[in-house]
Scaffold this motif. Structure first.
Motif, mmCIF file in Angstrom:
data_model
loop_
_atom_site.group_PDB
_atom_site.id
_atom_site.type_symbol
_atom_site.label_atom_id
_atom_site.label_comp_id
_atom_site.label_asym_id
_atom_site.label_seq_id
_atom_site.Cartn_x
_atom_site.Cartn_y
_atom_site.Cartn_z
ATOM 1 N N MET B 1 0.795 -1.213 0.072
ATOM 2 C CA MET B 1 -0.040 0.087 -0.108
ATOM 3 C C MET B 1 0.812 1.108 0.151
ATOM 4 O O MET B 1 0.381 2.179 0.365
ATOM 5 C CB MET B 1 -0.924 -0.163 1.299
ATOM 6 C CG MET B 1 -1.574 1.047 1.637
ATOM 7 S SD MET B 1 -2.784 1.860 0.242
ATOM 8 C CE MET B 1 -1.849 3.321 -0.050
ATOM 9 N N SER B 2 1.995 0.875 -0.296
ATOM 10 C CA SER B 2 2.821 2.331 -0.294
ATOM 11 C C SER B 2 2.988 2.911 -1.762
ATOM 12 O O SER B 2 3.776 3.886 -1.821
ATOM 13 C CB SER B 2 4.098 2.171 -0.004
ATOM 14 O OG SER B 2 4.851 0.855 -0.384
ATOM 15 N N ALA B 4 1.570 5.067 -4.704
ATOM 16 C CA ALA B 4 0.301 5.872 -5.075
ATOM 17 C C ALA B 4 0.803 6.298 -6.559
ATOM 18 O O ALA B 4 1.993 6.138 -7.231
ATOM 19 C CB ALA B 4 0.518 7.143 -4.396
ATOM 20 N N HIS B 6 0.151 8.867 -9.489
ATOM 21 C CA HIS B 6 -0.085 10.374 -9.723
ATOM 22 C C HIS B 6 -0.314 10.321 -11.291
ATOM 23 O O HIS B 6 0.342 9.532 -12.254
ATOM 24 C CB HIS B 6 1.068 11.290 -9.738
ATOM 25 C CG HIS B 6 1.538 10.950 -8.221
ATOM 26 N ND1 HIS B 6 0.604 11.001 -7.242
ATOM 27 C CD2 HIS B 6 2.760 10.778 -7.472
ATOM 28 C CE1 HIS B 6 1.478 11.196 -6.003
ATOM 29 N NE2 HIS B 6 2.594 10.813 -6.153
ATOM 30 N N TYR B 19 12.543 6.361 -2.019
ATOM 31 C CA TYR B 19 13.827 6.491 -1.624
ATOM 32 C C TYR B 19 13.822 5.860 -0.142
ATOM 33 O O TYR B 19 13.113 6.426 0.762
ATOM 34 C CB TYR B 19 14.308 7.818 -1.585
ATOM 35 C CG TYR B 19 15.584 7.803 -1.093
ATOM 36 C CD1 TYR B 19 16.805 7.353 -1.570
ATOM 37 C CD2 TYR B 19 16.177 8.375 0.060
ATOM 38 C CE1 TYR B 19 17.984 7.286 -1.216
ATOM 39 C CE2 TYR B 19 17.373 8.501 0.511
ATOM 40 C CZ TYR B 19 18.605 7.873 -0.130
ATOM 41 O OH TYR B 19 19.889 8.204 0.197
ATOM 42 N N LYS B 22 10.287 5.001 1.462
ATOM 43 C CA LYS B 22 9.254 6.075 1.681
ATOM 44 C C LYS B 22 8.986 6.746 0.174
ATOM 45 O O LYS B 22 9.908 7.001 -0.553
ATOM 46 C CB LYS B 22 9.852 7.024 2.507
ATOM 47 C CG LYS B 22 9.862 6.952 3.938
ATOM 48 C CD LYS B 22 10.097 8.276 4.674
ATOM 49 C CE LYS B 22 9.165 9.001 4.986
ATOM 50 N NZ LYS B 22 9.318 9.942 6.081
ATOM 51 N N VAL B 23 7.657 6.760 -0.184
ATOM 52 C CA VAL B 23 7.369 7.336 -1.436
ATOM 53 C C VAL B 23 7.618 8.930 -1.401
ATOM 54 O O VAL B 23 7.481 9.710 -0.349
ATOM 55 C CB VAL B 23 5.821 7.201 -1.487
ATOM 56 C CG1 VAL B 23 5.504 7.834 -2.898
ATOM 57 C CG2 VAL B 23 5.480 5.792 -1.420
ATOM 58 N N LEU B 24 8.427 9.348 -2.480
ATOM 59 C CA LEU B 24 8.881 10.850 -2.474
ATOM 60 C C LEU B 24 7.477 11.647 -2.817
ATOM 61 O O LEU B 24 6.509 11.177 -3.520
ATOM 62 C CB LEU B 24 9.819 10.850 -3.647
ATOM 63 C CG LEU B 24 11.096 10.115 -3.182
ATOM 64 C CD1 LEU B 24 12.045 9.947 -4.457
ATOM 65 C CD2 LEU B 24 11.887 11.015 -1.961
ATOM 66 N N PRO B 25 7.684 12.865 -2.374
ATOM 67 C CA PRO B 25 6.606 13.737 -2.706
ATOM 68 C C PRO B 25 6.598 14.079 -3.897
ATOM 69 O O PRO B 25 7.674 13.939 -4.799
ATOM 70 C CB PRO B 25 7.018 15.214 -1.870
ATOM 71 C CG PRO B 25 7.830 14.646 -0.716
ATOM 72 C CD PRO B 25 8.596 13.326 -1.309
ATOM 73 N N LEU B 26 5.704 14.888 -4.671
ATOM 74 C CA LEU B 26 5.487 15.036 -5.949
ATOM 75 C C LEU B 26 6.463 15.824 -6.601
ATOM 76 O O LEU B 26 6.898 15.541 -7.655
ATOM 77 C CB LEU B 26 4.161 15.857 -6.306
ATOM 78 C CG LEU B 26 3.699 15.976 -7.720
ATOM 79 C CD1 LEU B 26 3.530 14.525 -8.582
ATOM 80 C CD2 LEU B 26 2.359 16.751 -7.604
ATOM 81 N N GLU B 27 7.052 16.905 -5.859
ATOM 82 C CA GLU B 27 8.045 17.618 -6.516
ATOM 83 C C GLU B 27 9.401 17.006 -6.772
ATOM 84 O O GLU B 27 10.301 17.336 -7.381
ATOM 85 C CB GLU B 27 8.248 18.941 -5.530
ATOM 86 C CG GLU B 27 8.596 18.678 -4.094
ATOM 87 C CD GLU B 27 7.341 18.639 -3.320
ATOM 88 O OE1 GLU B 27 6.597 18.188 -3.631
ATOM 89 O OE2 GLU B 27 7.392 18.846 -2.183
ATOM 90 N N TYR B 28 9.399 15.742 -6.148
ATOM 91 C CA TYR B 28 10.969 15.000 -6.630
ATOM 92 C C TYR B 28 10.373 13.858 -7.328
ATOM 93 O O TYR B 28 11.458 13.142 -7.681
ATOM 94 C CB TYR B 28 11.178 14.007 -5.059
ATOM 95 C CG TYR B 28 11.732 15.000 -4.100
ATOM 96 C CD1 TYR B 28 13.126 15.309 -4.064
ATOM 97 C CD2 TYR B 28 10.972 15.628 -3.013
ATOM 98 C CE1 TYR B 28 13.674 16.316 -3.027
ATOM 99 C CE2 TYR B 28 11.503 16.609 -2.215
ATOM 100 C CZ TYR B 28 12.782 16.975 -2.007
ATOM 101 O OH TYR B 28 13.361 17.503 -1.228
ATOM 102 N N PRO B 34 14.205 17.098 -8.217
ATOM 103 C CA PRO B 34 15.362 16.959 -7.177
ATOM 104 C C PRO B 34 16.429 17.932 -7.514
ATOM 105 O O PRO B 34 16.981 18.479 -6.354
ATOM 106 C CB PRO B 34 15.711 15.580 -7.101
ATOM 107 C CG PRO B 34 14.355 14.826 -7.835
ATOM 108 C CD PRO B 34 13.946 15.696 -8.799
ATOM 109 N N ARG B 103 0.472 18.871 -0.585
ATOM 110 C CA ARG B 103 0.755 17.289 -0.461
ATOM 111 C C ARG B 103 -0.490 16.735 -0.061
ATOM 112 O O ARG B 103 -0.181 15.482 -0.157
ATOM 113 C CB ARG B 103 2.060 17.182 0.691
ATOM 114 C CG ARG B 103 3.308 17.730 0.137
ATOM 115 C CD ARG B 103 4.452 17.346 1.067
ATOM 116 N NE ARG B 103 5.574 17.775 0.525
ATOM 117 C CZ ARG B 103 6.752 17.738 0.869
ATOM 118 N NH1 ARG B 103 6.884 17.211 2.268
ATOM 119 N NH2 ARG B 103 7.951 18.138 0.387
#
Lengths: 106, 217
Positions: B1-2, B4, B6, B19, B22-28, B34, B103
């Motif tokens: 379930m990790s 997502a 987009h 990374y 952890k799933v990186l935020p959209l801006e990455y 990055p 976010r």
């Protein structure tokens, strides 16, 4: 299944981290102001504590607001900032130190 | 379930990169995102050195008043600079709430908080201009003494940064309104928020080193 969010992890509905950061930054500011107005200590002592409060304020901004620890790989930005901080300390400390030899007024 | 998914408005549907689990935020998520963010951190590092030089100059020239106004006399209006500080701290908070909304993929709130931040930024610049004009009318101009030169250069440079940030933020608000929250806009918004927090940090030092030092001395 929780709703997928922008950071993919389950995001809280209340921005707790941001609220705590804001509260801490206000406390630090008014602590510095109160200390400045109290006139209970020597100038040097007050400046020393006020500068420590300012440095704590930076830590609050970096950690609670600027997502300082976030990266998609090695955290090169921390190295860059550390070098800049080193330069700034040298420039400010060095200037003051050097100029005290030249000025009666300082 | 990790994982997502987009859908970016620039076309492709892709799985979020991760990374360390952890799933990186959209801006990455884009290739340049990055890199742009790292580049901006390095810009902030250089800007820090710029302000460091101005702080060093101010420190050295602080007592060189040439028989004119001293810092203690100049900063007797405590409410004025405290108000500026609280306004800027609050705007730093609201811009962090904008990132929080981004976010959570909440476009309305994101734009709302950015607008609040811009309004707070404008009132900060307004207060500062009022302060400068007041000094000017009392004859405390930049050319009066070394102390005043140092003061206006340091605080004025910060004010210019904030003014630029306001224009920048307004242009980003229009882009979000037009194109929504995609990887490109997320990166742009994240970078302006970094810039805004940085200006807040610089102001905290101006508050401590310039204004409070004047009050204490």
């Amino acid at each position: 299944m929780s709703q997928p969010t922008m950071n993919g992890n389950k995001a809280p509905h209340v921005p707790m981290k941001n609220l705590v950061g804001f509260l801490l930054s206000l406390i630090l500011t008014f602590a510095a102001l109160g200390l400045g107005l109290a006139h209970v200590m020597s100038f040097g002592m007050v400046m020393f504590i006020i500068l420590i409060l300012a440095v704590l304020q930076i830590v609050v901004q970096l950690y609670f607001f600027m997502h300082f620890t976030e990266s998609d790989g090695p955290r090169y930005h921390i190295i860059g900032l550390a070098i800049a901080v080193f330069f700034v300390i040298c420039i400010i400390g060095g200037s003051i130190w050097a100029m005290t030899f030249n000025s009666q007024a300082l | 379930m990790s994982t997502a998914i987009h859908k970016s408005s620039h076309g492709s549907v892709h799985e979020s990169p991760k990374y360390k689990g952890k799933v990186l935020p959209l801006e990455y998520t884009s290739h340049e995102g990055p890199l742009n963010i790292l580049g901006f951190w390095i810009f902030l590092a250089t800007d820090l050195i710029l302000f460091g030089c101005l702080f060093a100059t101010y420190f050295v020239l602080r007592t060189h008043v040439d028989g004119g106004v001293t810092d203690k006399e100049l900063f007797d209006n405590i409410t004025s600079f405290t108000a500026e500080t609280v306004i800027l701290l609050t705007s730093s908070f609201t811009s962090s709430l904008a990132i929080f909304a981004m976010r959570n993929n909440n476009k309305k709130r994101l734009i709302g908080w950015l607008i609040v931040t811009v309004i707070l930024g404008l009132s900060f610049v307004g207060l500062e201009l009022r302060e400068f004009i007041e000094y000017y009318h009392e004859g405390y101009t930049m050319s009066r003494s070394a102390f005043l030169s140092g003061f206006f250069t340091l605080v004025g440079t910060h004010g210019c940064h904030v003014s630029l940030g306001i224009i920048w933020m307004i242009s980003i608000i229009t882009q979000i309104a037009r194109y929504g929250i995609d990887a490109i806009n997320a990166r742009k918004t994240f970078i302006i928020s970094l810039y805004w927090h940085f200006l807040d940090i610089v102001w905290v030092f101006i508050f401590s080193v310039v204004y409070l030092t004047g009050v204490v001395s």
